[in-house]
Every structure is written in C-alpha cells, then in structure tokens.
Design an enzyme around this catalytic site. Structure first.
Site, PDB file in Angstrom:
ATOM      1  N   HIS A   1      -6.086  -3.863   0.381  1.00  0.00           N
ATOM      2  CA  HIS A   1      -4.801  -3.766   1.082  1.00  0.00           C
ATOM      3  C   HIS A   1      -4.542  -2.352   1.629  1.00  0.00           C
ATOM      4  CE1 HIS A   1      -3.612  -7.625  -0.706  1.00  0.00           C
ATOM      5  NE2 HIS A   1      -3.875  -7.146  -1.905  1.00  0.00           N
TER       6      HIS A   1
ATOM      7  N   ASP B   1       2.421   4.035  -4.325  1.00  0.00           N
ATOM      8  CA  ASP B   1       2.852   3.616  -5.669  1.00  0.00           C
ATOM      9  C   ASP B   1       1.568   3.462  -6.510  1.00  0.00           C
ATOM     10  OD1 ASP B   1       2.078   1.381  -4.113  1.00  0.00           O
ATOM     11  OD2 ASP B   1       3.265  -0.016  -5.313  1.00  0.00           O
TER      12      ASP B   1
HETATM   13  C1  BDR Z   1       0.375  -4.385  -2.144  1.00  0.00           C
HETATM   14  O1  BDR Z   1       1.083  -4.488  -3.370  1.00  0.00           O
HETATM   15  C2  BDR Z   1       0.607  -3.533  -4.286  1.00  0.00           C
HETATM   16  O2  BDR Z   1       0.405  -4.129  -5.533  1.00  0.00           O
HETATM   17  C3  BDR Z   1      -0.692  -3.018  -3.731  1.00  0.00           C
HETATM   18  O3  BDR Z   1      -0.897  -1.670  -4.098  1.00  0.00           O
HETATM   19  C4  BDR Z   1      -0.515  -3.181  -2.253  1.00  0.00           C
HETATM   20  O4  BDR Z   1       0.138  -2.059  -1.704  1.00  0.00           O
HETATM   21  C5  BDR Z   1      -0.363  -5.688  -1.874  1.00  0.00           C
HETATM   22  O5  BDR Z   1       0.523  -6.748  -1.771  1.00  0.00           O
HETATM   23 CA    CA Z   2       0.349   0.025  -2.982  1.00  0.00          CA
END
Ligand code: BDR
Ligand code: CA
Length: 323
Positions: free
Chosen positions: A251, A12
């Site tokens: 992340h 995303d």
């Molecule tokens: C996740 O949420 C999204 O905003 C980031 O891309 C990551 O995949 C972190 O909680």
């Molecule tokens: Ca993400």
C-alpha cells in the site's frame, strides 16, 4: 544529486509505512526532509518512536520526526489500535522486530509540531515539495483548517487511502486510513486542494512475496534481516486473511512511488467526498453533486504498471537496506 524534490512523509509506522520509508530513502529523485508521525496502525507515541527507530536502522538518524495528531478529529480519547491491527502489524507496529531498543528512551526537548512544519515547508519549497500521507488524513485536515491558504499553495498531495471501485479492508466499504478519520478525509477532499488517491483499487494489485524478503536476508546487513523478518510477519497475516493474494499488498510504498513518478498509475479525474454516516461511513465516492463540474480536483488511481513498480521497489528498497 541537485534539484531533488523535498519529500515529507506522514506515517503511522506500521510495516508498510516502514517499507515506504525505505523506498523513499532509496530514491535518488527526492530528499527526505522530515517525517510527521500520526496515530493509525499504532498510537502516536509509538509512531514517533517507530519512525525514529527505522531511520536509525536505515542509517538516517538525521531526518527529523515531527508530532502529528493523536486521535481523529471527532474522537474524544487518544487513539488505540484494534486487536486486528495489532495482529497485522504486530504489537509494536513493526512485526515484533526490535529495530532499535535505544529509541524507547528517546525524548524530545520540546514537542515538534508537524502541522507547523508542513506549513513552513510549503513556504520554503513551494512546488518542489512532495507531501505524502500514508495514514489517516487528520494531520492534513488540521493543517488546512489552521491555515486555509495551504489549499491553494500546497502542491498536489498523493495519499494512500480509500477504495473507489473495490471493497474496503475494514468494513465492506471503508479502507483503513479513511476509516480511522472519515471527517478529516472529507475536509481534505472538500477544500479545493489537489489530491491523488492511491487506494485499494491499485495497492491490492501490487504484491510482495516471500522470495523478495528472502533476498533481503541474503544481503547480510542488519537492516536487511530486520526488514525480511518484519515483512514476513505482514505476509503471514495476508496468508491467513487474504490467501488468494499470494503475498502482502504494498500500500504505502506504491503511494510514495506514484508521488515521485505519477506515470506509474492511470487515474480517473473527479471530485471525491467521503460518506460520513450510516453503513457506508468511510467510503470514498465521486461526489454526486459535482459530477458535471468542469473543474476536477482529484485523481483516483485505477490502474498501475505492476512490473515497473515492483522493479523500482526491489531496486530502491534493496539500496536502502544495503547502504
Ligand atoms: C493502509 O492502512 C494501514 O494499515 C496501512 O499502513 C496502509 O496505510 C492500508 O489500508
Ligand atoms: Ca500506513
């Protein structure tokens, strides 16, 4: 290099998704065979556009981008990101950086179905396939519902999402990717598929600082400058919201890294599920009904070798931003 695993990223895109994409392109063990776009940090349309623009900026326009879901399983209308998410990732999802203005005019001659691409890839690559979702698990759940056999043949899926022993980042219990579609995550976790969860338990340990982004700027490449400015935007939001962290959490890159080399993380073997109602909606928990089952389908990362991961991250992203 021959014998490389075939990698599909489900993104995303999103700043840390773009960092994960660079990590993948800088990794010699894998060949990125496609991206499935998902709503999440941005709308589906923007996610497709961002994935193509980032691929272009990194010199890999040949990688195909497929279309995934534009909303959660139970949502009625198309997904739109919240004000908080627009602040964190920027109004364009890429920290207001203009990765490729030309991408705004791109269109496909026909929609390319991401779930069908995933099923075809399982048949084509078998155990050599690495599928790594770093957004909501809607595309995976839809693929499993359409073709239940995938639960048996899809190799272990490493995903970014969830929080087992730490608080959530959207609600006190829910992490963003699971929060965006708790039903999809619960479907994916309940059909017998093997999954490795890279959640906030470990991603909040893997921190990038402004000294790294400064070194990307010094590479003297356009990609290095774009990535440095984009990531500084992300670090800026962490400085406001989570000043104790000293930088931004990596992340999505950590999920890609752990998919390629699972020895980076130490995992608890269990069977997970997702709370679907009440104040804890979106929380990932060990299924209380399956605690004594001999069969454990899931691994939850609880520890990570941070110095080794950061070394790999610097090396691989640096490579992607230079070539
Ligand atoms: C996740 O949420 C999204 O905003 C980031 O891309 C990551 O995949 C972190 O909680
Ligand atoms: Ca993400």
């Amino acid at each position: 290099m021959s014998g490389r695993k075939k990698l599909i990223l489900d993104l995303d895109t999103g700043i840390d998704d773009a960092l994960a994409l660079a990590y993948a392109l800088g990794s010699p063990e894998v060949e990125l065979v496609g991206i499935i776009a998902s709503y999440g940090n941005v709308t589906l349309h923007r996610a497709e556009r961002n994935a193509r623009a980032v691929l272009e900026a990194l010199g890999h326009p040949e990688v195909p981008v497929f279309r995934g879901a534009d909303r959660a399983l139970s949502a009625e209308g198309e997904f739109a990101p919240s004000e908080a998410v627009l602040r964190i990732h920027g109004s364009n999802g890429l920290g207001e950086q203009d990765f490729c203005a030309a991408a705004d005019g791109w269109c496909y001659s026909a929609p390319r179905d991401g779930m069908a691409f995933l099923a075809r890839s399982v048949d084509a690559y078998g155990d050599d396939l690495l599928y790594v979702p770093t957004g909501p698990l809607t595309n995976l759940a839809m693929a499993l519902v359409r073709e239940p056999r995938l639960a048996r043949v899809l190799p272990c899926v490493t995903f970014m999402g969830g929080a087992l022993a730490v608080p959530g980042n959207v609600t006190p219990c829910a992490e963003a990717n699971i929060h965006n579609d708790p039903e999809a995550a619960d479907v994916a976790l309940s059909l017998g598929l093997r999954l490795r969860m890279i959640g906030l338990d470990v991603t909040h340990q893997a921190i990038l600082t402004r000294s790294d982004t400064a070194s990307w700027r010094e590479l003297g490449t356009e990609a290095g400058r774009l990535y440095a400015d984009m990531t500084d935007h992300y670090i800026g939001t962490y400085e406001q919201n989570n000043p104790h962290m000293g930088g931004c959490a990596l992340h999505d890159p950590l999920a890609v890294a752990a998919a390629i080399d699972p020895s980076l993380v130490e995992c608890l073997r269990t069977n997970l599920r997702v709370d679907l109602s009440g104040a804890t909606r979106g929380r990932t928990v060990c299924d209380p009904r399956r605690l004594r089952d001999a069969e454990k389908n899931h691994e939850v990362a609880l520890a990570v070798d941070v110095p080794r991961f950061l070394r790999l991250f610097r090396e691989r992203v640096g490579r992607a931003l230079t070539s």
